[in-house]
Design a protein around this motif. Sequence first.
Motif, PDB file in Angstrom:
ATOM      1  N   MET A  73       0.935  -1.194  -0.145  1.00  0.00           N
ATOM      2  CA  MET A  73       0.027   0.124   0.099  1.00  0.00           C
ATOM      3  C   MET A  73       0.635   1.290   0.170  1.00  0.00           C
ATOM      4  SD  MET A  73      -3.090  -1.221   2.826  1.00  0.00           S
ATOM      5  CE  MET A  73      -3.816  -2.649   2.568  1.00  0.00           C
ATOM      6  N   ARG A  74       0.222   2.326  -0.674  1.00  0.00           N
ATOM      7  CA  ARG A  74       1.280   3.244  -0.916  1.00  0.00           C
ATOM      8  C   ARG A  74       0.439   4.661  -0.468  1.00  0.00           C
ATOM      9  NH1 ARG A  74       1.060   3.264  -6.991  1.00  0.00           N
ATOM     10  NH2 ARG A  74      -0.815   2.252  -6.609  1.00  0.00           N
ATOM     11  N   ASP A  75       1.375   5.640  -0.021  1.00  0.00           N
ATOM     12  CA  ASP A  75       0.992   7.125   0.059  1.00  0.00           C
ATOM     13  C   ASP A  75       1.339   7.604  -1.354  1.00  0.00           C
ATOM     14  OD1 ASP A  75       0.654   6.934   2.782  1.00  0.00           O
ATOM     15  OD2 ASP A  75       2.541   7.429   3.266  1.00  0.00           O
ATOM     16  N   ILE A  76       0.215   8.547  -1.694  1.00  0.00           N
ATOM     17  CA  ILE A  76       0.472   9.138  -2.953  1.00  0.00           C
ATOM     18  C   ILE A  76       0.425  10.759  -2.782  1.00  0.00           C
ATOM     19  CG2 ILE A  76      -1.087   9.656  -5.237  1.00  0.00           C
ATOM     20  CD1 ILE A  76      -0.590   6.761  -4.496  1.00  0.00           C
ATOM     21  N   LEU A  77       1.815  11.125  -3.419  1.00  0.00           N
ATOM     22  CA  LEU A  77       2.257  12.583  -3.424  1.00  0.00           C
ATOM     23  C   LEU A  77       1.354  13.360  -4.142  1.00  0.00           C
ATOM     24  CD1 LEU A  77       6.014  12.064  -3.339  1.00  0.00           C
ATOM     25  CD2 LEU A  77       4.524  12.619  -1.413  1.00  0.00           C
ATOM     26  N   PRO A  78       1.187  14.671  -3.999  1.00  0.00           N
ATOM     27  CA  PRO A  78       0.440  15.668  -4.868  1.00  0.00           C
ATOM     28  C   PRO A  78       0.498  15.616  -6.218  1.00  0.00           C
ATOM     29  CG  PRO A  78       1.237  16.793  -2.859  1.00  0.00           C
ATOM     30  CD  PRO A  78       2.092  15.309  -2.838  1.00  0.00           C
ATOM     31  N   ALA A  79       1.648  15.454  -6.805  1.00  0.00           N
ATOM     32  CA  ALA A  79       1.859  15.402  -8.309  1.00  0.00           C
ATOM     33  C   ALA A  79       1.393  14.268  -8.576  1.00  0.00           C
ATOM     34  CB  ALA A  79       3.186  15.927  -8.809  1.00  0.00           C
ATOM     35  N   ASP A  80       1.440  13.275  -8.048  1.00  0.00           N
ATOM     36  CA  ASP A  80       1.101  11.961  -8.655  1.00  0.00           C
ATOM     37  C   ASP A  80      -0.519  11.732  -8.345  1.00  0.00           C
ATOM     38  OD1 ASP A  80       3.324  10.906  -9.458  1.00  0.00           O
ATOM     39  OD2 ASP A  80       3.990   9.937  -7.346  1.00  0.00           O
ATOM     40  N   LYS A  81      -0.827  12.279  -7.436  1.00  0.00           N
ATOM     41  CA  LYS A  81      -2.327  12.305  -7.182  1.00  0.00           C
ATOM     42  C   LYS A  81      -3.315  13.130  -8.274  1.00  0.00           C
ATOM     43  CE  LYS A  81      -6.245  11.747  -4.887  1.00  0.00           C
ATOM     44  NZ  LYS A  81      -7.091  10.248  -4.905  1.00  0.00           N
ATOM     45  N   ALA A  82      -2.641  14.226  -8.312  1.00  0.00           N
ATOM     46  CA  ALA A  82      -3.173  15.223  -9.541  1.00  0.00           C
ATOM     47  C   ALA A  82      -3.017  14.215 -10.987  1.00  0.00           C
ATOM     48  CB  ALA A  82      -2.421  16.289  -9.854  1.00  0.00           C
ATOM     49  N   ARG A  83      -1.959  13.718 -11.242  1.00  0.00           N
ATOM     50  CA  ARG A  83      -1.971  12.840 -12.452  1.00  0.00           C
ATOM     51  C   ARG A  83      -3.156  11.641 -12.447  1.00  0.00           C
ATOM     52  NH1 ARG A  83       3.173   9.099 -14.548  1.00  0.00           N
ATOM     53  NH2 ARG A  83       2.641   9.394 -16.774  1.00  0.00           N
ATOM     54  N   ARG A  84      -3.279  10.878 -11.464  1.00  0.00           N
ATOM     55  CA  ARG A  84      -4.139   9.899 -11.386  1.00  0.00           C
ATOM     56  C   ARG A  84      -5.607  10.611 -11.523  1.00  0.00           C
ATOM     57  NH1 ARG A  84      -2.119   5.313  -8.735  1.00  0.00           N
ATOM     58  NH2 ARG A  84      -3.962   4.967  -7.747  1.00  0.00           N
ATOM     59  N   GLU A  85      -5.928  11.616 -10.748  1.00  0.00           N
ATOM     60  CA  GLU A  85      -7.286  12.109 -10.928  1.00  0.00           C
ATOM     61  C   GLU A  85      -7.588  12.647 -12.422  1.00  0.00           C
ATOM     62  OE1 GLU A  85      -9.594  12.168  -8.702  1.00  0.00           O
ATOM     63  OE2 GLU A  85      -8.326  10.831  -7.453  1.00  0.00           O
ATOM     64  N   ARG A  86      -6.437  13.124 -13.090  1.00  0.00           N
ATOM     65  CA  ARG A  86      -6.704  13.406 -14.464  1.00  0.00           C
ATOM     66  C   ARG A  86      -6.921  12.667 -15.114  1.00  0.00           C
ATOM     67  NH1 ARG A  86      -3.334  13.808 -18.728  1.00  0.00           N
ATOM     68  NH2 ARG A  86      -1.631  13.282 -17.449  1.00  0.00           N
ATOM     69  N   VAL A  87      -6.314  11.245 -15.118  1.00  0.00           N
ATOM     70  CA  VAL A  87      -6.751   9.961 -15.655  1.00  0.00           C
ATOM     71  C   VAL A  87      -7.855   9.563 -15.485  1.00  0.00           C
ATOM     72  CG1 VAL A  87      -5.797   7.668 -16.414  1.00  0.00           C
ATOM     73  CG2 VAL A  87      -4.031   9.501 -16.330  1.00  0.00           C
ATOM     74  N   LEU A  88      -8.263   9.573 -14.164  1.00  0.00           N
ATOM     75  CA  LEU A  88      -9.703   8.984 -13.684  1.00  0.00           C
ATOM     76  C   LEU A  88     -10.729   9.799 -14.431  1.00  0.00           C
ATOM     77  CD1 LEU A  88      -8.993   7.988 -10.104  1.00  0.00           C
ATOM     78  CD2 LEU A  88      -9.691   6.400 -11.865  1.00  0.00           C
ATOM     79  N   ALA A  89     -10.537  11.212 -14.392  1.00  0.00           N
ATOM     80  CA  ALA A  89     -11.572  12.052 -15.076  1.00  0.00           C
ATOM     81  C   ALA A  89     -11.772  11.662 -16.295  1.00  0.00           C
ATOM     82  CB  ALA A  89     -11.162  13.509 -15.035  1.00  0.00           C
ATOM     83  N   ILE A  90     -10.820  11.328 -17.231  1.00  0.00           N
ATOM     84  CA  ILE A  90     -10.823  11.178 -18.587  1.00  0.00           C
ATOM     85  C   ILE A  90     -11.603   9.669 -18.950  1.00  0.00           C
ATOM     86  CG2 ILE A  90      -9.863  10.521 -20.847  1.00  0.00           C
ATOM     87  CD1 ILE A  90      -7.255  12.516 -19.703  1.00  0.00           C
ATOM     88  N   ILE A  91     -11.178   8.735 -18.009  1.00  0.00           N
ATOM     89  CA  ILE A  91     -12.019   7.583 -18.175  1.00  0.00           C
ATOM     90  C   ILE A  91     -13.554   7.606 -17.724  1.00  0.00           C
ATOM     91  CG2 ILE A  91     -12.074   5.083 -17.165  1.00  0.00           C
ATOM     92  CD1 ILE A  91      -9.039   5.383 -16.875  1.00  0.00           C
ATOM     93  N   ARG A  92     -13.664   8.131 -16.492  1.00  0.00           N
ATOM     94  CA  ARG A  92     -15.144   8.602 -16.397  1.00  0.00           C
ATOM     95  C   ARG A  92     -15.678   9.397 -17.398  1.00  0.00           C
ATOM     96  NH1 ARG A  92     -13.306   9.234 -10.648  1.00  0.00           N
ATOM     97  NH2 ARG A  92     -14.383   7.908  -9.350  1.00  0.00           N
ATOM     98  N   GLU A  93     -15.159  10.247 -18.101  1.00  0.00           N
ATOM     99  CA  GLU A  93     -16.072  11.154 -19.146  1.00  0.00           C
ATOM    100  C   GLU A  93     -16.541  10.491 -20.232  1.00  0.00           C
ATOM    101  OE1 GLU A  93     -16.774  13.227 -22.689  1.00  0.00           O
ATOM    102  OE2 GLU A  93     -14.578  12.510 -22.126  1.00  0.00           O
ATOM    103  N   ARG A  94     -15.263   9.500 -20.810  1.00  0.00           N
ATOM    104  CA  ARG A  94     -15.662   8.509 -21.861  1.00  0.00           C
ATOM    105  C   ARG A  94     -16.715   7.648 -21.536  1.00  0.00           C
ATOM    106  NH1 ARG A  94     -15.863  11.797 -24.797  1.00  0.00           N
ATOM    107  NH2 ARG A  94     -16.296  10.126 -26.370  1.00  0.00           N
TER     108      ARG A  94
END
Length: 422
Positions: free
Chosen positions: A1-22
Motif C-alpha cells: 500500500m502506498r502514500d500518493i504524493l500531490p503531483a502523482d495524485k493530480a495525475r491519477r485524478e486527471r486520468v480517472l476524469a478522462i476515463i469517467r467522461e468517456r
Amino acid sequence: MRDILPADKARRERVLAIIRERYRAHGFDEIETPALEEYSRLHAGIGGDNEKLAFNVLRRGLEAEAIRAGADDPAALADLGLRYDLTVPLARYYASNRGQLPGVFRAIQIGPVWRAERPQKGRYRQFMQCDIDIMGDDSARAEAELIAASLDAIDALGLEGATVRINDRRALDWMLDTFGFAPDERAGVLITIDKLDKIGPDGVAAELRERGAAASAVDAFEAFLRRPQTLEYNPFGERQIRKGLPENAPDEIVAHLVGIGEAVAASREPAPGIDPVPLVFDPFLVRGMGYYTGTIFELAHPSVDYSLGGGGRYDGMIGRFLGQQVPAVGFSIGFERIVDLVAEQQDATANAVVLVHDADVPVVELLAHKKALIDAGARVRLERRTKNFKALLERAQGDGYTAFAAVRAGDAPGALEVKPLG
C-alpha cells in the motif's frame, strides 16, 4: 500500500476524469459499493485464486477461547472482508437493488480493492480498479459496447493503437472436449494452456503430461499446436476465428464473436492504415477467473508486453445472490498500469500561480491577492520567501504550478506582475 504524493495524485485524478467522461458518454452510470462485503460472498468459490488473497475482518467480541476453537475454520472467525475485486460486490449490488434499476443496467464502478499480494514491482495490496459492466443483455451488443467504450477511453488517454484479444470459454470447452480431455481435468489443463505464450508448445505438452492428463488428448492437442499454417493476414472475422480452432467449430459461438467484431467496427471512425476492427481472436486466451461463462477478452497495447485490462461474460454469478439468472458481462481497465503509460501533461488548471510573499505582508493583503487571482480562474498557493528562492520555485513547478508573482506589503490586489515558471 502506498502514500500518493500531490503531483502523482493530480495525475491519477486527471486520468480517472478522462476515463469517467468517456464511459459516461457511452451511457454508463456510476455506482458505489462498500469496501467490506460479507465473508460468505467473498468466499463463495467464484473469485478464483483471489479468494485466497482476501483480507478478512475478525468477528467482533470473540473471546480467546472462541478464537482458539476456530483456529482451523476462518469462517468461524471472520464475518466480513475487504473486497478483492469490484465484480462480486456488483453482483450483490444488482441483486439487492434490482427493483430500482433499468432492465439493462450499464454500470461504472471505480474504487480501491485489496489483495494480500506478495509486495513487488507492479503488485500492490491496495490498488484502483475501473470497471464497466452490463447486466440484463445476453446479446453480442453488450460485449461490443464494453469494448467500444474501453477503446474510446484508451484513445482519449493518448494510447492509440490498442487491440483486444478475444476468445470464448465455450469455445475452449468445446476444443478440450474435441481433443479428449476429461471434464474433471479441464481446470488444470486450462492453467497449463494459459502459459502457452511463456513456455511454448513443448513446455505446455510436457506440463500436461506431468499433470497426468490423458495421453491421447495431449497428443491431439500437441498435433493441433504444430499443424501447418499459412502466414497470410486475416482480419478479425469468421475466417480468422475458424482458422484458430479445430474443424467444425460450433456455428453459434463463431457467429457470436463475428457479431461483436461487426458492431465494434461500426462504432469506430475509419482511418487510413488502421484496422477498423481492433480485435484479435486468440483461441488460447483463458483468463483465470472461475466465473466466466462465455466471451473473454484482454486489452493489449504495442508499447508493453502485458495486458492493460480485460474481462468477460459471467452469466452465472448474479443468480447466486438473486436466485434468478441474469446475463452479465464486464470490462476492467488496469488503472495502475495505464496511469504509468499516460504521457505527462500539465494539470487541467493551466493557470496555476505561486504567490511568494515577504514575511511582513499582512494576511488580509495576501488573501485579497489570492481571491483576485482565484476569481480570474487561477489556482493559487501562498509561499513565504526563503533564502533559496530558486529551490522554492523549482518545487512549485514540480507540483504543477506554471507561474509566480512576488508580493510585497502595500501591493494593490490585481496589480501583481505574474511571470511564467521555467
